[in-house]
Design an enzyme around this catalytic site. Structure first.
Site, PDB file in Angstrom:
ATOM      1  N   LYS A  22       0.833  -1.212   0.000  1.00  0.00           N
ATOM      2  CA  LYS A  22       0.000   0.000   0.000  1.00  0.00           C
ATOM      3  C   LYS A  22       0.865   1.258   0.000  1.00  0.00           C
ATOM      4  O   LYS A  22       0.705   2.135  -0.840  1.00  0.00           O
ATOM      5  CB  LYS A  22      -0.911   0.009   1.241  1.00  0.00           C
ATOM      6  CG  LYS A  22      -1.577   1.353   1.502  1.00  0.00           C
ATOM      7  CD  LYS A  22      -2.486   1.333   2.720  1.00  0.00           C
ATOM      8  CE  LYS A  22      -1.812   1.494   4.053  1.00  0.00           C
ATOM      9  NZ  LYS A  22      -1.568   2.874   4.498  1.00  0.00           N
ATOM     10  N   CYS A 118      -4.449  12.959  13.368  1.00  0.00           N
ATOM     11  CA  CYS A 118      -5.094  11.683  13.086  1.00  0.00           C
ATOM     12  C   CYS A 118      -5.046  10.830  14.346  1.00  0.00           C
ATOM     13  O   CYS A 118      -4.423  11.209  15.340  1.00  0.00           O
ATOM     14  CB  CYS A 118      -4.487  11.004  11.875  1.00  0.00           C
ATOM     15  SG  CYS A 118      -3.237   9.819  12.204  1.00  0.00           S
ATOM     16  N   ARG A 400      -8.849  -0.305   4.053  1.00  0.00           N
ATOM     17  CA  ARG A 400      -7.870   0.645   3.537  1.00  0.00           C
ATOM     18  C   ARG A 400      -6.535  -0.038   3.289  1.00  0.00           C
ATOM     19  O   ARG A 400      -5.766   0.414   2.452  1.00  0.00           O
ATOM     20  CB  ARG A 400      -7.654   1.781   4.538  1.00  0.00           C
ATOM     21  CG  ARG A 400      -8.889   2.608   4.783  1.00  0.00           C
ATOM     22  CD  ARG A 400      -8.555   3.775   5.659  1.00  0.00           C
ATOM     23  NE  ARG A 400      -7.429   4.499   5.083  1.00  0.00           N
ATOM     24  CZ  ARG A 400      -6.825   5.518   5.664  1.00  0.00           C
ATOM     25  NH1 ARG A 400      -7.247   5.946   6.826  1.00  0.00           N
ATOM     26  NH2 ARG A 400      -5.808   6.114   5.097  1.00  0.00           N
TER      27      ARG A 400
HETATM   28  N1  EPU Z   1       6.922  14.072  11.763  1.00  0.00           N
HETATM   29  C1  EPU Z   1       7.102  15.373  12.153  1.00  0.00           C
HETATM   30  N2  EPU Z   1       7.168  16.330  11.172  1.00  0.00           N
HETATM   31  C2  EPU Z   1       7.049  16.016   9.845  1.00  0.00           C
HETATM   32  C3  EPU Z   1       6.880  14.672   9.470  1.00  0.00           C
HETATM   33  C4  EPU Z   1       6.818  13.710  10.455  1.00  0.00           C
HETATM   34  O1  EPU Z   1       7.203  15.683  13.341  1.00  0.00           O
HETATM   35  O2  EPU Z   1       7.107  16.937   9.012  1.00  0.00           O
HETATM   36  C5  EPU Z   1       6.831  13.021  12.797  1.00  0.00           C
HETATM   37  C6  EPU Z   1       5.475  12.312  12.798  1.00  0.00           C
HETATM   38  O3  EPU Z   1       4.507  13.028  13.538  1.00  0.00           O
HETATM   39  C7  EPU Z   1       5.814  10.975  13.397  1.00  0.00           C
HETATM   40  C8  EPU Z   1       7.233  10.717  12.885  1.00  0.00           C
HETATM   41  O4  EPU Z   1       7.743  11.990  12.479  1.00  0.00           O
HETATM   42  O5  EPU Z   1       5.830  11.083  14.799  1.00  0.00           O
HETATM   43  C9  EPU Z   1       7.355   9.754  11.723  1.00  0.00           C
HETATM   44  O6  EPU Z   1       6.452  10.137  10.716  1.00  0.00           O
HETATM   45  P1  EPU Z   1       6.703   9.831   9.159  1.00  0.00           P
HETATM   46  O7  EPU Z   1       6.720  11.113   8.437  1.00  0.00           O
HETATM   47  O8  EPU Z   1       7.892   8.923   9.024  1.00  0.00           O
HETATM   48  O9  EPU Z   1       5.405   8.994   8.789  1.00  0.00           O
HETATM   49  P2  EPU Z   1       4.445   9.186   7.556  1.00  0.00           P
HETATM   50  O10 EPU Z   1       5.225   9.412   6.312  1.00  0.00           O
HETATM   51  O11 EPU Z   1       3.359  10.143   7.900  1.00  0.00           O
HETATM   52  C10 EPU Z   1       4.446   6.653   6.885  1.00  0.00           C
HETATM   53  C11 EPU Z   1       3.423   5.582   6.686  1.00  0.00           C
HETATM   54  C12 EPU Z   1       2.826   5.163   8.023  1.00  0.00           C
HETATM   55  C13 EPU Z   1       3.963   4.665   8.897  1.00  0.00           C
HETATM   56  C14 EPU Z   1       5.030   5.753   9.049  1.00  0.00           C
HETATM   57  C15 EPU Z   1       6.245   5.314   9.844  1.00  0.00           C
HETATM   58  C16 EPU Z   1       2.536   6.104   4.516  1.00  0.00           C
HETATM   59  C17 EPU Z   1       1.374   6.525   3.698  1.00  0.00           C
HETATM   60  N3  EPU Z   1       2.368   6.081   5.819  1.00  0.00           N
HETATM   61  O12 EPU Z   1       3.767   7.745   7.485  1.00  0.00           O
HETATM   62  O13 EPU Z   1       1.938   4.089   7.741  1.00  0.00           O
HETATM   63  O14 EPU Z   1       3.447   4.332  10.179  1.00  0.00           O
HETATM   64  O15 EPU Z   1       5.483   6.154   7.745  1.00  0.00           O
HETATM   65  O16 EPU Z   1       6.829   4.190   9.265  1.00  0.00           O
HETATM   66  O17 EPU Z   1       3.596   5.772   3.979  1.00  0.00           O
HETATM   67  C18 EPU Z   1       0.005   2.743   8.004  1.00  0.00           C
HETATM   68  O18 EPU Z   1       0.245   2.252   6.894  1.00  0.00           O
HETATM   69  O19 EPU Z   1      -0.852   2.263   8.805  1.00  0.00           O
HETATM   70  C19 EPU Z   1       0.745   3.931   8.428  1.00  0.00           C
HETATM   71  C20 EPU Z   1       0.338   4.743   9.410  1.00  0.00           C
END
Ligand code: EPU
Length: 421
Positions: A22, A118, A400
């Protein structure tokens, strides 16, 4: 709203095919906006998130064609006709924030709704914006939208992320591949999804070095071509189904499973007394009549233990011999499954980002409700090991991220049924 009814019925045996990832597929779909030629993705998972993102891409001028019974997706954006990603879709699917880098890179302008909070945490986007500003974008936040502009184009630079972010790495990468000159991104995500995005962009003509390491170096190119690219197997679906025989007993072969995608989980399962073997078709996981042993888990960016498998591992630890400590370091609010597991007889104490789980052996079926995708599936897993019937409500979360979950579990002998209420 549908519910899923699970009746624990002992050891499970058989094979489960693993679908395309996904979180890889969604990022490749966003990247398709960067080319005026068709991008065809194969091994696409049949999930509601893919359909939701397709709607957003269509609203931006991209045609989306599904074929091969939903396994193949062709995205074609000869022209970007609209640069605004509307709140109505972004709030439903956070991954749609990943159109920001591609839109800005291709057109010099993007207006993308802020995703909002979220269920699992605040999920800020400051690092996405920091990276794009360093690449020369002017960013303004107005009325809940990010307005990003780079009329003269983006320019390569050096960016060091203060913490690892999957989404911010990916938005920065997409913008950098079409920026002028050289960009160095440090402390980047090494998640297989991010590496797969880099590979797809490279196949489209981008010049990227270091994907899968802490530092990526990118030499900007003027434009990207079309491509035909296969989505990698979903490591979180794989890890979830690896926990099925671990929690219910039995032996299950995960077709298409690859050890490199789930190394941290395999280490923990083996420590808990579960056997994992490579086969010609994937991975085989088995547990005999012994209870699993309690193991401690700390979530971390890849190659560490994935936060997206923490809830499933907690369900397993509820049935273990002894006490385990699970520490969540990625999201601040990702233990919502704990109170639901407690309704099933689990003994769990949550203090901030740490949960202590005292194994109770057999859980007991109960009606439960989940607030996010991975929490929902952890309750299904718990139901497989519980005495009696577990009714998991609000299963739209599951659709999802897990295609045909009931069919896949039924195929290994589980009693799992969807009821429409
Ligand atoms: N964060 C910040 N600032 C930012 C970006 C992130 O503080 O600008 C923090 C977030 O709040 C979090 C941490 O950094 O505490 C890590 O977030 P990250 O950006 O790595 O996560 P994401 O890109 O929003 C993706 C996956 C998630 C998965 C995370 C961590 C997708 C669509 N989503 O989210 O997947 O948990 O990486 O591996 O790729 C899921 O599939 O159920 C899911 C939640």
């Amino acid at each position: 709203m549908d519910s899923i009814v699970v009746t624990g019925n002992g050891p499970l045996h058989g094979q489960i095919p693993i679908a395309g990832a996904k979180n890889t597929c969604l990022k490749l779909m966003c990247a398709a906006l960067m080319s005026d030629a068709p991008v065809t993705l194969t091994n696409v998972p049949r999930l509601s998130d893919v359909l939701t993102l397709s709607q957003l891409l269509e609203s931006l001028g991209c045609t989306v064609t599904l074929s091969d019974e939903g396994r193949e997706l062709t995205l074609h954006a000869p022209e970007i006709t609209n640069r605004k990603a509307h709140y109505d879709i972004v709030r439903k699917l956070r991954a749609s924030f990943n159109v920001l880098g591609p839109l800005l890179g291709r057109t010099g302008e993007a207006i993308v709704s802020l995703p909002g909070g979220c269920a699992i945490g605040a999920r800020k986007v400051d690092l996405h914006l920091m990276a794009l500003e360093k690449l020369g974008a002017e960013i303004e936040l107005r009325e809940g939208y990010v307005h990003a502009r780079a009329p003269g184009g983006l320019t390569g630079t050096e960016i060091e992320f203060p913490m690892v972010s999957v989404g911010a790495t990916e938005n920065a990468l997409c913008a950098a591949v079409v920026a002028k000159g050289r960009t160095v991104l440090r402390n980047v995500a090494k998640e297989p999804d991010t590496v797969a995005l880099a590979h797809c962009l490279s196949a489209m003509g981008a010049k990227i070095e270091g994907a899968g390491t802490d530092t990526m170096e990118i030499e900007g190119v003027a434009s990207l071509s079309g491509v035909r690219h296969a989505v990698i197997p979903d490591r979180i679906e794989l890890g979830t189904y690896m926990i099925v025989p671990a929690i219910a007993g039995g032996e299950v072969e995960l077709l298409g499973g690859e050890r490199r995608l789930v190394g941290a989980l395999i280490d923990k399962l083996e420590e808990a007394g579960v056997t994992v073997e490579d086969t010609d078709a994937g991975l085989k996981v088995s547990r005999g009549s012994n209870r699993v042993r309690a193991v401690d888990v700390v979530t971390a960016p890849f190659p560490g233990f994935p936060t997206d498998l923490q809830a499933q591992m907690m369900a397993l630890m509820c049935t273990a011999e002894g006490s385990s400590v699970l520490e969540e370091t990625i999201f601040e609010n990702r233990f919502m499954h704990a109170p639901e597991l407690i309704r099933m007889g689990a003994e769990i104490d949550v203090h901030g980002g740490t949960a202590t789980v005292k194994g109770v052996g057999r859980l007991k079926g109960a009606p439960v409700m989940a607030t996010d995708l991975r929490a929902s599936v952890s309750l299904i897993l718990a139901g497989l090991a519980a005495e009696g019937e577990t009714v998991v409500n609000r299963v739209y979360h599951l659709d999802r991220g897990y295609e045909r979950l009931e069919d896949k579990l039924s195929a290994v002998g589980a009693k799992v049924e969807r009821i429409r209420t």
